[in-house]
Enzyme design. Structure first.
Site, PDB file in Angstrom:
ATOM      1  CE  LYS A   1    -107.913  35.548 -23.103  1.00  0.00           C
ATOM      2  NZ  LYS A   1    -106.591  36.123 -22.566  1.00  0.00           N
TER       3      LYS A   1
ATOM      4  CB  THR B   1    -106.519  49.154 -13.330  1.00  0.00           C
ATOM      5  OG1 THR B   1    -107.068  50.259 -13.712  1.00  0.00           O
ATOM      6  CG2 THR B   1    -105.914  49.788 -11.930  1.00  0.00           C
TER       7      THR B   1
ATOM      8  NE  ARG C   1    -104.292  39.112 -14.212  1.00  0.00           N
ATOM      9  CZ  ARG C   1    -104.117  38.308 -15.161  1.00  0.00           C
ATOM     10  NH1 ARG C   1    -105.187  38.036 -16.063  1.00  0.00           N
ATOM     11  NH2 ARG C   1    -103.101  37.654 -15.270  1.00  0.00           N
TER      12      ARG C   1
ATOM     13  CG  ASP D   1    -105.848  35.349 -18.735  1.00  0.00           C
ATOM     14  OD1 ASP D   1    -105.135  35.925 -17.702  1.00  0.00           O
ATOM     15  OD2 ASP D   1    -105.394  35.561 -19.732  1.00  0.00           O
TER      16      ASP D   1
ATOM     17  CB  ALA E   1    -111.294  43.244 -21.829  1.00  0.00           C
TER      18      ALA E   1
HETATM   19  P1  FAD Z   1    -109.791  52.009 -18.548  1.00  0.00           P
HETATM   20  O1  FAD Z   1    -110.881  52.693 -17.908  1.00  0.00           O
HETATM   21  O2  FAD Z   1    -109.941  51.144 -19.817  1.00  0.00           O
HETATM   22  O3  FAD Z   1    -108.732  53.113 -18.959  1.00  0.00           O
HETATM   23  C1  FAD Z   1    -107.996  53.778 -18.006  1.00  0.00           C
HETATM   24  C2  FAD Z   1    -106.771  54.614 -18.695  1.00  0.00           C
HETATM   25  O4  FAD Z   1    -105.863  53.847 -19.053  1.00  0.00           O
HETATM   26  C3  FAD Z   1    -106.956  55.259 -20.076  1.00  0.00           C
HETATM   27  O5  FAD Z   1    -107.694  56.576 -19.818  1.00  0.00           O
HETATM   28  C4  FAD Z   1    -105.732  55.095 -20.760  1.00  0.00           C
HETATM   29  O6  FAD Z   1    -104.957  56.464 -20.245  1.00  0.00           O
HETATM   30  C5  FAD Z   1    -105.325  53.980 -20.117  1.00  0.00           C
HETATM   31  N1  FAD Z   1    -105.227  52.569 -20.843  1.00  0.00           N
HETATM   32  C6  FAD Z   1    -106.198  51.721 -20.736  1.00  0.00           C
HETATM   33  N2  FAD Z   1    -106.244  50.675 -21.810  1.00  0.00           N
HETATM   34  C7  FAD Z   1    -105.149  51.253 -22.661  1.00  0.00           C
HETATM   35  C8  FAD Z   1    -104.836  50.855 -23.815  1.00  0.00           C
HETATM   36  N3  FAD Z   1    -105.326  49.603 -24.353  1.00  0.00           N
HETATM   37  N4  FAD Z   1    -103.876  51.242 -24.650  1.00  0.00           N
HETATM   38  C9  FAD Z   1    -103.357  52.433 -23.929  1.00  0.00           C
HETATM   39  N5  FAD Z   1    -104.005  53.179 -22.782  1.00  0.00           N
HETATM   40  C10 FAD Z   1    -104.941  52.622 -22.186  1.00  0.00           C
HETATM   41  N6  FAD Z   1    -109.736  41.444 -18.870  1.00  0.00           N
HETATM   42  C11 FAD Z   1    -110.564  40.439 -18.934  1.00  0.00           C
HETATM   43  O7  FAD Z   1    -111.739  40.435 -18.816  1.00  0.00           O
HETATM   44  N7  FAD Z   1    -109.885  39.011 -18.108  1.00  0.00           N
HETATM   45  C12 FAD Z   1    -108.509  39.089 -18.045  1.00  0.00           C
HETATM   46  O8  FAD Z   1    -108.437  37.868 -17.600  1.00  0.00           O
HETATM   47  C13 FAD Z   1    -107.936  40.239 -18.068  1.00  0.00           C
HETATM   48  N8  FAD Z   1    -106.340  40.342 -17.484  1.00  0.00           N
HETATM   49  C14 FAD Z   1    -105.973  41.344 -17.668  1.00  0.00           C
HETATM   50  C15 FAD Z   1    -104.466  41.425 -16.968  1.00  0.00           C
HETATM   51  C16 FAD Z   1    -103.864  42.558 -16.968  1.00  0.00           C
HETATM   52  C17 FAD Z   1    -102.345  42.622 -16.207  1.00  0.00           C
HETATM   53  C18 FAD Z   1    -104.622  43.742 -17.089  1.00  0.00           C
HETATM   54  C19 FAD Z   1    -103.844  45.230 -17.091  1.00  0.00           C
HETATM   55  C20 FAD Z   1    -105.746  43.963 -17.750  1.00  0.00           C
HETATM   56  C21 FAD Z   1    -106.485  42.869 -17.929  1.00  0.00           C
HETATM   57  N9  FAD Z   1    -107.660  42.666 -18.453  1.00  0.00           N
HETATM   58  C22 FAD Z   1    -108.307  41.506 -18.586  1.00  0.00           C
HETATM   59  C23 FAD Z   1    -108.195  43.922 -19.332  1.00  0.00           C
HETATM   60  C24 FAD Z   1    -108.979  44.775 -18.211  1.00  0.00           C
HETATM   61  O9  FAD Z   1    -110.214  44.020 -18.139  1.00  0.00           O
HETATM   62  C25 FAD Z   1    -109.361  45.961 -18.973  1.00  0.00           C
HETATM   63  O10 FAD Z   1    -110.118  45.771 -20.098  1.00  0.00           O
HETATM   64  C26 FAD Z   1    -108.223  46.917 -19.453  1.00  0.00           C
HETATM   65  O11 FAD Z   1    -107.131  46.961 -18.248  1.00  0.00           O
HETATM   66  C27 FAD Z   1    -108.421  48.423 -19.625  1.00  0.00           C
HETATM   67  O12 FAD Z   1    -109.111  48.991 -18.179  1.00  0.00           O
HETATM   68  P2  FAD Z   1    -108.304  49.832 -17.238  1.00  0.00           P
HETATM   69  O13 FAD Z   1    -108.403  49.382 -15.858  1.00  0.00           O
HETATM   70  O14 FAD Z   1    -106.869  50.154 -17.669  1.00  0.00           O
HETATM   71  O15 FAD Z   1    -109.159  51.010 -17.232  1.00  0.00           O
END
Ligand code: FAD
Length: 309
Positions: A102, A228, A186, A136, A191
């Site tokens: 970051k 995701t 990515r 990030d 978030a």
């Molecule tokens: P969502 O709609 O949030 O979730 C879909 C489903 O996934 C949920 O119904 C649940 O079943 C499961 N799930 C999701 N999150 C969780 C959890 N915390 N615990 C348990 N189950 C869960 N965000 C940034 O802003 N900047 C970044 O640089 C960044 N880097 C990332 C790198 C990686 C490898 C990943 C996986 C995520 C990153 N994120 C980052 C976070 C991302 O933006 C999302 O906030 C996060 O991944 C949740 O979104 P989702 O696509 O999983 O979908």
């Protein structure tokens, strides 16, 4: 109905020092943190990488820390990354692991020059060890500066990964700019708590933006990193990579440490490249709060565990 206010409340708590202290000293804190954070030391982070490598998963390691307030602190963070890379190399793990950084952790008050110099030191060390760096993405006020620094870093280290967040209205056009052959990008939903002027508010719009941006990256020849856990999106992405005739290994799936590990293993067993984001370090509070905000069920788990010994 209660999900959005709860999410905003938890994200607001992420910035509160008094709530941080309360959480850090609660009896059950360690157990909750351990679900999403690999540990506080490099040794614990390497142990997590070995565990993932054992069933074919890769890692991207994040030394936790953000919004540092002085140069001494940024220097400590940069040195930890350099030591981490040395130890990954010495342990023969660089084929399985890269690092995520970051910019707010390696600079002070948004100083872009300092961010570039410090991120550059990490990129140089990663290159020497035979691995890569992904920068990030943080909240929308930093998007332009982060993309400028990534563009500058890529002049020397073309493999530096960028991150795009599909909740931002601008992301599809950023994807066009970053979709060139070999560009590592990515794609995540995002978030942070963002205002409606810059971000889609409805989950469905965020998902549509995700798929549109994924199409742009796949069509342009970028090395797309689909971050995701969303089962519906994972299914659609599988269809899109086949439609674009993408070979396995020309894209990857990414998920967070402790989230849907069975799905991570399933994809890896099918021959997909799966990379797990492995955070470690003492500064776990902001990271943990963002994970809780993503899922109300995690908050219930968290509150129960905090109250128990
Ligand atoms: P969502 O709609 O949030 O979730 C879909 C489903 O996934 C949920 O119904 C649940 O079943 C499961 N799930 C999701 N999150 C969780 C959890 N915390 N615990 C348990 N189950 C869960 N965000 C940034 O802003 N900047 C970044 O640089 C960044 N880097 C990332 C790198 C990686 C490898 C990943 C996986 C995520 C990153 N994120 C980052 C976070 C991302 O933006 C999302 O906030 C996060 O991944 C949740 O979104 P989702 O696509 O999983 O979908």
């Amino acid at each position: 109905m209660l999900v959005e206010p709860l999410r905003s409340l938890i994200l607001a708590a992420a910035g509160s020092e008094s709530i941080r202290r309360l959480v850090a000293t609660a009896p059950g804190a360690r157990g909750v943190v351990g679900r999403f954070v690999a540990g506080e030391t490099i040794e614990e982070a390497l142990r997590a990488v070995r565990g993932l490598a054992a069933d074919g998963r890769c890692a991207t390691l994040d030394y936790l820390g953000e919004y540092t307030s002085d140069e001494e602190q940024t220097e400590r963070i940069v040195r930890t990354y350099l030591r981490l890379l040395d130890e990954l190399y010495a342990s023969g793990l660089t084929a399985h692991a890269e690092v995520s950084v970051k910019l707010s952790a390696v600079t002070v008050a948004g100083d872009e020059g300092l961010a570039l110099r410090n991120a550059g030191r990490i990129c140089a060390a990663a290159e020497q060890c035979g691995t890569t760096v992904t920068v990030d993405m943080e909240d929308h006020t930093t998007t332009d500066a982060t993309l400028r620094v990534v563009t500058e870093l890529r002049r020397t280290w073309p493999s530096v990964g960028a991150v795009l967040q599909s909740y931002l209205r601008r992301t599809e056009s950023d994807a066009v700019a970053l979709s060139g052959k070999g560009s590592r990008v990515r794609l995540c939903k995002g978030a942070y708590a963002e205002p409606a002027e810059v971000a889609f508010a409805r989950a469905h719009e965020v998902d549509l933006s995700y798929v549109r941006s994924a199409n742009v990256l796949l069509e342009g020849g970028a090395y797309a990193m689909f971050a995701t856990h969303d089962p519906r999106l994972v299914e659609v992405l599988g269809q899109r990579v086949r439609w674009y005739g993408r070979e396995r290994g020309s894209y990857e799936y990414q998920m967070l440490y402790g989230v849907r590990p069975d799905e991570q293993r399933r994809l890896a067993a099918e021959g997909e490249t799966v990379r797990v984001y492995v955070p470690f370090g003492e500064q776990w509070y902001g990271y943990l709060m963002r994970r809780l905000a993503e899922r109300p069920a995690n908050t219930a788990f968290f509150l129960r565990a905090l109250a128990s010994r």
